[in-house]
Scaffold this motif. Structure first.
Motif, PDB file in Angstrom:
ATOM      1  N   ALA A 186       0.845  -1.191   0.000  1.00 49.13           N
ATOM      2  CA  ALA A 186       0.000   0.000   0.000  1.00 49.13           C
ATOM      3  C   ALA A 186       0.878   1.238   0.000  1.00 49.13           C
ATOM      4  O   ALA A 186       2.084   1.167   0.278  1.00 49.13           O
ATOM      5  N   ARG A 187       0.272   2.372  -0.297  1.00 52.33           N
ATOM      6  CA  ARG A 187       0.972   3.643  -0.103  1.00 52.33           C
ATOM      7  C   ARG A 187       1.078   3.919   1.383  1.00 52.33           C
ATOM      8  O   ARG A 187       0.162   3.587   2.159  1.00 52.33           O
ATOM      9  N   PRO A 188       2.183   4.503   1.838  1.00 50.39           N
ATOM     10  CA  PRO A 188       2.367   4.726   3.281  1.00 50.39           C
ATOM     11  C   PRO A 188       1.237   5.514   3.924  1.00 50.39           C
ATOM     12  O   PRO A 188       0.830   5.217   5.053  1.00 50.39           O
ATOM     13  N   ASP A 189       0.699   6.520   3.220  1.00 47.91           N
ATOM     14  CA  ASP A 189      -0.353   7.334   3.820  1.00 47.91           C
ATOM     15  C   ASP A 189      -1.639   6.553   4.059  1.00 47.91           C
ATOM     16  O   ASP A 189      -2.435   6.892   4.928  1.00 47.91           O
ATOM     17  N   LEU A 190      -1.843   5.476   3.305  1.00 47.14           N
ATOM     18  CA  LEU A 190      -3.067   4.691   3.448  1.00 47.14           C
ATOM     19  C   LEU A 190      -3.078   3.881   4.738  1.00 47.14           C
ATOM     20  O   LEU A 190      -4.146   3.600   5.289  1.00 47.14           O
ATOM     21  N   VAL A 191      -1.889   3.498   5.216  1.00 45.15           N
ATOM     22  CA  VAL A 191      -1.819   2.626   6.394  1.00 45.15           C
ATOM     23  C   VAL A 191      -1.129   3.312   7.570  1.00 45.15           C
ATOM     24  O   VAL A 191      -0.692   2.641   8.509  1.00 45.15           O
ATOM     25  N   GLN A 192      -1.033   4.614   7.505  1.00 47.79           N
ATOM     26  CA  GLN A 192      -0.400   5.342   8.603  1.00 47.79           C
ATOM     27  C   GLN A 192      -1.179   5.108   9.903  1.00 47.79           C
ATOM     28  O   GLN A 192      -2.392   5.289   9.976  1.00 47.79           O
ATOM     29  N   GLY A 193      -0.482   4.665  10.930  1.00 46.57           N
ATOM     30  CA  GLY A 193      -1.102   4.411  12.223  1.00 46.57           C
ATOM     31  C   GLY A 193      -1.777   3.054  12.348  1.00 46.57           C
ATOM     32  O   GLY A 193      -2.285   2.711  13.429  1.00 46.57           O
ATOM     33  N   VAL A 194      -1.811   2.268  11.276  1.00 43.49           N
ATOM     34  CA  VAL A 194      -2.429   0.939  11.326  1.00 43.49           C
ATOM     35  C   VAL A 194      -1.467  -0.024  12.016  1.00 43.49           C
ATOM     36  O   VAL A 194      -0.275  -0.090  11.684  1.00 43.49           O
ATOM     37  N   VAL A 195      -1.976  -0.766  12.985  1.00 42.10           N
ATOM     38  CA  VAL A 195      -1.148  -1.707  13.745  1.00 42.10           C
ATOM     39  C   VAL A 195      -0.825  -2.925  12.880  1.00 42.10           C
ATOM     40  O   VAL A 195      -1.715  -3.513  12.256  1.00 42.10           O
ATOM     41  N   GLN A 196       0.450  -3.292  12.847  1.00 43.08           N
ATOM     42  CA  GLN A 196       0.900  -4.464  12.103  1.00 43.08           C
ATOM     43  C   GLN A 196       1.555  -5.467  13.063  1.00 43.08           C
ATOM     44  O   GLN A 196       2.072  -5.074  14.098  1.00 43.08           O
TER      45      GLN A 196
END
Length: 304
Positions: free
Chosen positions: A164-174
């Motif tokens: 994904a693009r970084p901005d799409l998953v910013q703050g998403v826990v992995q």
């Protein structure tokens, strides 16, 4: 039913405008309409939904358009083979990843080492390539499904990952669970793709869809949609190797991984054995060269 009817219907299905189709074929608009109507009469089927607010094919029309394309391709193949006396022509079908990776290497090597052979490339889904094979259009095909051709016993393996693009998953826990992936906007394969089932099973796509779902009709389109931020997607990582390296895209950590994509030769025209063998050897060398130069996400496997 005749070829002129099918030709007119195919171009109308693509252009979706009677006047422009007539210009494309060098006909009058009434002549195009007459050919379409006579085709419907011959088939006993309505091919165009004339009650729709815009141009739209019926379900039967979409099927006939697919067959019409096969007829057009078959005629073109026949004409080029019969009329070109100075060069030999072969037609190869390449699933998307083969076309985007080692396909250009193969074309250049043919130009350098076998200038007497002209290679026409059809890049499409496994389903469409199978139709071309059935229609007699292809001499070779590299796909993700089907029985392997014994004399072309090599496989190109592409690692598949969620990107994904970084901005799409910013703050998403992995790492992301399948449920967490379901909650993201996603770019998905069409259901005719061999990658549809592996991805759909991981995210349980048959359930309700809490976020947007986008679909690309070709692999290159899906990569472009991914780059433009439509959503996350599970794709062969080799297609975005540079973007992953420079940070424009990121690979997501996930709990459930997608199996790699294996491409191999699944059809070879035995009637043209000599020419096909020459191209197969160059295809083997081209795939091996690509994998050697891009070892991070691809592997060359000798044997079936």
């Amino acid at each position: 039913m005749n070829f002129k009817q099918l030709e007119a219907f195919y171009w109308l299905s693509q252009i979706q405008n009677y006047r422009q189709t007539a210009q494309r074929l060098g006909l009058t608009q009434p002549a195009v309409s007459a050919r379409i109507q006579s085709l419907e009469t011959d088939l006993g089927k309505t091919l165009i939904d004339r009650n729709a607010p815009a141009f739209r094919l019926t379900d039967q029309g979409m099927e006939v358009a697919d067959f019409a394309l096969q007829f057009l391709n078959l005629r073109e193949t026949m004409n080029t083979r019969l009329l070109d006396k100075h060069k030999q022509r072969l037609t190869i079908g390449l699933a998307g990843m083969a076309a985007l990776t080692w396909g250009p290497i193969l074309l250049q090597r043919l130009r350098d080492e076998l200038p007497e052979i002209t290679l026409d490339v059809y890049s499409s889904s496994d389903l469409q390539l199978a139709r071309f094979i059935d229609a007699g259009t292809l001499d070779l095909a590299f796909t993700a499904g089907g029985d392997r051709v014994p004399e072309a016993a090599f496989t190109t393996r592409f690692d598949v990952g969620w990107v994904a693009r970084p901005d799409l998953v910013q703050g998403v826990v992995q790492p992301l669970t399948p449920e967490a992936l379901r909650n993201l906007p996603l770019v998905l394969y069409p259901k005719t793709s061999p990658m549809w089932n592996p991805v759909a099973e991981v995210i349980d796509e048959m359930r309700s869809q809490p976020a947007a779902r986008h679909y690309g009709n070709s692999l290159s389109t899906m990569y472009d949609m991914l780059r433009r931020g439509y959503g996350a997607s599970a794709l062969a990582l080799a297609g975005v190797e540079q973007e992953l390296a420079d940070g424009r895209l990121v690979q997501l950590e996930v709990t459930d991984k997608i199996p790699p994509l294996d491409l191999a030769c699944t059809y070879a025209n035995r009637a043209r054995r000599k020419q096909v063998k020459l191209v197969l050897e160059l295809a083997r060398d081209s795939a091996q060269a690509w994998c050697r130069d891009h070892p991070r996400y691809t592997s060359y496997i000798e044997g079936n």
